[in-house]
Scaffold this motif. Sequence first.
Motif, PDB file in Angstrom:
ATOM      1  N   SER A 370     -44.476   6.709   5.373  1.00  0.00           N
ATOM      2  CA  SER A 370     -45.894   5.914   5.604  1.00  0.00           C
ATOM      3  C   SER A 370     -46.129   5.946   7.309  1.00  0.00           C
ATOM      4  CB  SER A 370     -45.796   4.732   5.077  1.00  0.00           C
ATOM      5  OG  SER A 370     -44.804   3.964   5.808  1.00  0.00           O
ATOM      6  N   LEU A 372     -46.072   8.615   8.869  1.00  0.00           N
ATOM      7  CA  LEU A 372     -46.469  10.082   9.139  1.00  0.00           C
ATOM      8  C   LEU A 372     -47.972  10.326   8.730  1.00  0.00           C
ATOM      9  CD1 LEU A 372     -43.475  11.967   8.233  1.00  0.00           C
ATOM     10  CD2 LEU A 372     -43.750  11.095  10.514  1.00  0.00           C
ATOM     11  N   THR A 373     -48.697  11.285   8.802  1.00  0.00           N
ATOM     12  CA  THR A 373     -49.942  11.437   8.263  1.00  0.00           C
ATOM     13  C   THR A 373     -49.676  12.708   6.918  1.00  0.00           C
ATOM     14  OG1 THR A 373     -50.502  13.367   9.626  1.00  0.00           O
ATOM     15  CG2 THR A 373     -50.888  11.160  10.622  1.00  0.00           C
ATOM     16  N   THR A 374     -50.720  12.760   6.463  1.00  0.00           N
ATOM     17  CA  THR A 374     -50.527  13.590   5.153  1.00  0.00           C
ATOM     18  C   THR A 374     -50.803  14.982   5.732  1.00  0.00           C
ATOM     19  OG1 THR A 374     -52.930  13.413   4.745  1.00  0.00           O
ATOM     20  CG2 THR A 374     -51.652  11.893   3.593  1.00  0.00           C
ATOM     21  N   ARG A 375     -50.991  15.244   6.776  1.00  0.00           N
ATOM     22  CA  ARG A 375     -50.980  16.652   7.557  1.00  0.00           C
ATOM     23  C   ARG A 375     -49.747  17.202   8.100  1.00  0.00           C
ATOM     24  NH1 ARG A 375     -55.940  14.436   9.479  1.00  0.00           N
ATOM     25  NH2 ARG A 375     -54.842  14.062  11.502  1.00  0.00           N
ATOM     26  N   HIS A 376     -48.586  16.041   7.959  1.00  0.00           N
ATOM     27  CA  HIS A 376     -47.596  16.375   8.559  1.00  0.00           C
ATOM     28  C   HIS A 376     -46.628  17.336   7.544  1.00  0.00           C
ATOM     29  CE1 HIS A 376     -44.012  15.219  11.317  1.00  0.00           C
ATOM     30  NE2 HIS A 376     -43.207  15.605  10.401  1.00  0.00           N
ATOM     31  N   VAL A 379     -44.951  16.425   3.813  1.00  0.00           N
ATOM     32  CA  VAL A 379     -45.022  15.075   3.293  1.00  0.00           C
ATOM     33  C   VAL A 379     -46.097  15.417   2.076  1.00  0.00           C
ATOM     34  CG1 VAL A 379     -46.703  13.124   3.704  1.00  0.00           C
ATOM     35  CG2 VAL A 379     -45.475  13.720   5.448  1.00  0.00           C
ATOM     36  N   GLN A 405     -51.557   5.756   3.390  1.00  0.00           N
ATOM     37  CA  GLN A 405     -52.156   6.803   3.795  1.00  0.00           C
ATOM     38  C   GLN A 405     -53.645   7.424   3.108  1.00  0.00           C
ATOM     39  OE1 GLN A 405     -49.062   9.837   2.926  1.00  0.00           O
ATOM     40  NE2 GLN A 405     -47.963   9.377   4.910  1.00  0.00           N
ATOM     41  N   ARG A 406     -54.031   6.202   2.199  1.00  0.00           N
ATOM     42  CA  ARG A 406     -55.428   6.281   1.865  1.00  0.00           C
ATOM     43  C   ARG A 406     -55.736   7.878   1.391  1.00  0.00           C
ATOM     44  NH1 ARG A 406     -55.163   1.590   2.780  1.00  0.00           N
ATOM     45  NH2 ARG A 406     -56.695   0.433   3.720  1.00  0.00           N
ATOM     46  N   GLN A 407     -54.732   8.179   0.460  1.00  0.00           N
ATOM     47  CA  GLN A 407     -54.848   9.639   0.028  1.00  0.00           C
ATOM     48  C   GLN A 407     -55.854   9.606  -1.321  1.00  0.00           C
ATOM     49  OE1 GLN A 407     -51.257  11.946  -0.577  1.00  0.00           O
ATOM     50  NE2 GLN A 407     -50.101  10.663   0.574  1.00  0.00           N
TER      51      GLN A 407
END
Length: 504
Positions: A370, A372-376, A379, A405-407
């Motif tokens: 959490s 990190l970002t989803t672009r990492h 992930v 991360q509001r995915q």
Amino acid sequence: MSCQRHVTDTVLRARTCASCLPGGRVDSWVKTLSGQRPIPRAPLVSAMKDSDWRVRWAAVRADAQRMGVSDRRALAEWVLAQPAASNLEACLTAARAAAEAGSSSAKFLREGGPRGANAAARVWGRRDAIREALELELYSEDLAVRSSALAHLAGFLGRKPARVVLEAMATRPESVDAVSASALKVVAGRSRTSVGRLLLDEAKPGEEARINRLFAVYSKELEAIQPQLTVADPLQRRRAVEELRAYGPLATRELEQALGDSDRWVRRDAARALAEAEGVPLRSAAERRLESSDANRARPWLEAMARERGCSAFFLGTARDKALPAGVRGAALAQLADCGEGARDRVATLEPFFNDGQPPLRAGAVRALSGLTTRHPGVPEATSRALRDNAPEVVSAALELLTLQRQTSRGDEAAMLLESDHAEVRAAAAEALEQIGRAPHVKALAVCLRGDTEAPVRVAAAQALGRIGGAHAAAALSDAAARDSDAHVKHVSREALRRLGFGQ
């Protein structure tokens, strides 16, 4: 008043005394006076007889500037120029100026030129009078005056502040114990320690009675702080913990109570304060607690370590320690999310834990993402794997990750998990949809609200419907508000309807 007492020239007074208010100090006017050209000597000579040592010391420094010599040399010359019978003010100024600089009067004055050693000897020769004058100030009505006197007396005598207070108490009645106790607390705060630590470190056999007198004062103060640990406002509770730090070991019971607070910042502050009270580094205190803790009791110490240098190595070392309970190891992994170190290689570092046989470790590794970002890189793949895990706590951790991360692109996956066999997962799925759900997910949430057997799951579904909104959401909420068997579900449904505009 100080300025007006010493500056008699009306023109000079108008220019100088006006600096007192913006300067904010009793000696502000002296600095303004030293900015005049030429620097007038008469007001400085007068100010050297002021009752406040700060004014006297400021006058000596201004006179040094006027003569083009160092402050310490001017001080030494002033001490030696005074008759032995009337040099207490000069000697007291030298003692306090040295203590304020964190130095002994001998060292301070020896740096004042060829006559510095003689001046230091003269100051030490008046030590009994200096001690008497400062001990008198220890019982001033003004806390700032008495705390300053305590710090300066301790510095001049080369003793610990607690020792000075205990010795002064020998000739003072118990009725004034609170006065010296408050001064010791201020000095402890300035030294970044606590009164409890100062007293315990300085205690000697035969002094139990005097130490207990001080403990009695501090106990009453702790009783007054205790109610603040249970108020609704977390900021007030944090302030209460900050107040407790001044007492150190004396406040152990109250600080341990704060470790169980609902707010993580209160818990973190309490853990740091307890480590300080024990006189050990936070890491040492945390390692000792982790050896005999479960995940809940370990949590405050792990939270506190997240802001420390070396947090990544600490958490990974804890997670790899197989002598610790799996819950503690997993909680340590989860705290990596708040640690600013090692983020670039975090997914690769966590890879062994994603495949560990212990579900708490897999769940902790997921929660660590959490930060990190989803672009990492890695992930999304790790999240997908966790959503398919056979352990409900790992799936719940993955749903928490979607929320944090509001995915929003994974709303359908969360909605499918509303049909899980595990109530823990269904509740986490509904909570995730509260943040990432859209209109197409209302139907699944409505079914969940109407038919789920677990009240916490229905509560989460009602909250999600209240945020997504729409006619179908309102209908489901209205039905639950009227017919649900659980009072909490009814209440949450009514509140959700109000948020949607159905106040009645």
